[in-house]
Write an enzyme that holds these catalytic residues in place. Structure first.
Site, PDB file in Angstrom:
ATOM      1  N   LYS A 164       0.871  -1.180   0.000  1.00  0.00           N
ATOM      2  CA  LYS A 164       0.000   0.000   0.000  1.00  0.00           C
ATOM      3  C   LYS A 164       0.898   1.217   0.000  1.00  0.00           C
ATOM      4  CE  LYS A 164      -2.396   0.653   3.770  1.00  0.00           C
ATOM      5  NZ  LYS A 164      -3.499   0.489   4.745  1.00  0.00           N
ATOM      6  N   CYS A 204       0.544  14.905  -5.761  1.00  0.00           N
ATOM      7  CA  CYS A 204      -0.166  14.232  -6.846  1.00  0.00           C
ATOM      8  C   CYS A 204      -1.365  13.424  -6.344  1.00  0.00           C
ATOM      9  CB  CYS A 204       0.803  13.298  -7.579  1.00  0.00           C
ATOM     10  SG  CYS A 204       0.036  12.343  -8.902  1.00  0.00           S
ATOM     11  N   CYS A 253      -3.269  12.048  -9.115  1.00  0.00           N
ATOM     12  CA  CYS A 253      -3.651  11.346 -10.354  1.00  0.00           C
ATOM     13  C   CYS A 253      -2.859  10.057 -10.551  1.00  0.00           C
ATOM     14  CB  CYS A 253      -3.463  12.258 -11.565  1.00  0.00           C
ATOM     15  SG  CYS A 253      -1.749  12.459 -12.116  1.00  0.00           S
ATOM     16  N   CYS A 263       3.422  16.355  -7.244  1.00  0.00           N
ATOM     17  CA  CYS A 263       2.863  16.575  -8.581  1.00  0.00           C
ATOM     18  C   CYS A 263       3.964  17.095  -9.508  1.00  0.00           C
ATOM     19  CB  CYS A 263       1.741  17.608  -8.487  1.00  0.00           C
ATOM     20  SG  CYS A 263       1.153  18.236 -10.068  1.00  0.00           S
ATOM     21  N   HIS A 320      -0.719  15.356 -14.649  1.00  0.00           N
ATOM     22  CA  HIS A 320      -2.186  15.322 -14.688  1.00  0.00           C
ATOM     23  C   HIS A 320      -2.729  16.069 -15.907  1.00  0.00           C
ATOM     24  CE1 HIS A 320      -1.176  18.975 -12.319  1.00  0.00           C
ATOM     25  NE2 HIS A 320      -2.154  19.495 -13.024  1.00  0.00           N
TER      26      HIS A 320
HETATM   27 FE1  FES Z   1      -0.663  13.915 -10.554  1.00  0.00          FE
HETATM   28 FE2  FES Z   1      -0.329  16.520 -10.907  1.00  0.00          FE
HETATM   29  S1  FES Z   1      -1.861  15.543  -9.812  1.00  0.00           S
HETATM   30  S2  FES Z   1       0.910  14.915 -11.634  1.00  0.00           S
END
Ligand code: FES
Length: 74
Positions: free
Chosen positions: A23, A41, A43, A52, A56
């Site tokens: 996890k 991040c 995504c 990030c 995204h």
């Molecule tokens: Fe994943 Fe920006 S939210 S790279």
């Protein structure tokens, strides 16, 4: 288990971040943030996860999704 099934079928939301871990958990001591603003991040496409890196944007354009980072402000 269902976790194993999801991994085997490749239908989870995480395409390639630290797949060797059971996890993926990260913690941040907010009082020790180094910058006034840090983007984390959500995504699961960032090359610098858990931070990030802007991936995204490409993901959203390719899929029509609308994901973006969590911003922590000092
Ligand atoms: Fe994943 Fe920006 S939210 S790279």
């Amino acid at each position: 288990s269902s976790t194993v099934a999801v991994r085997a079928e490749g239908v989870g939301i995480n395409p390639n971040v630290r797949k060797n871990e059971e996890k993926v958990v990260d913690s941040v001591v907010v009082s020790e943030l180094s910058k006034p603003l840090t983007a984390y991040c959500r995504c699961w496409r960032s090359g610098t996860f858990p931070l990030c890196d802007g991936s995204h944007v490409k993901h959203n354009k390719a899929t029509g999704d609308n994901v973006g980072p969590l911003l922590l402000k000092k």
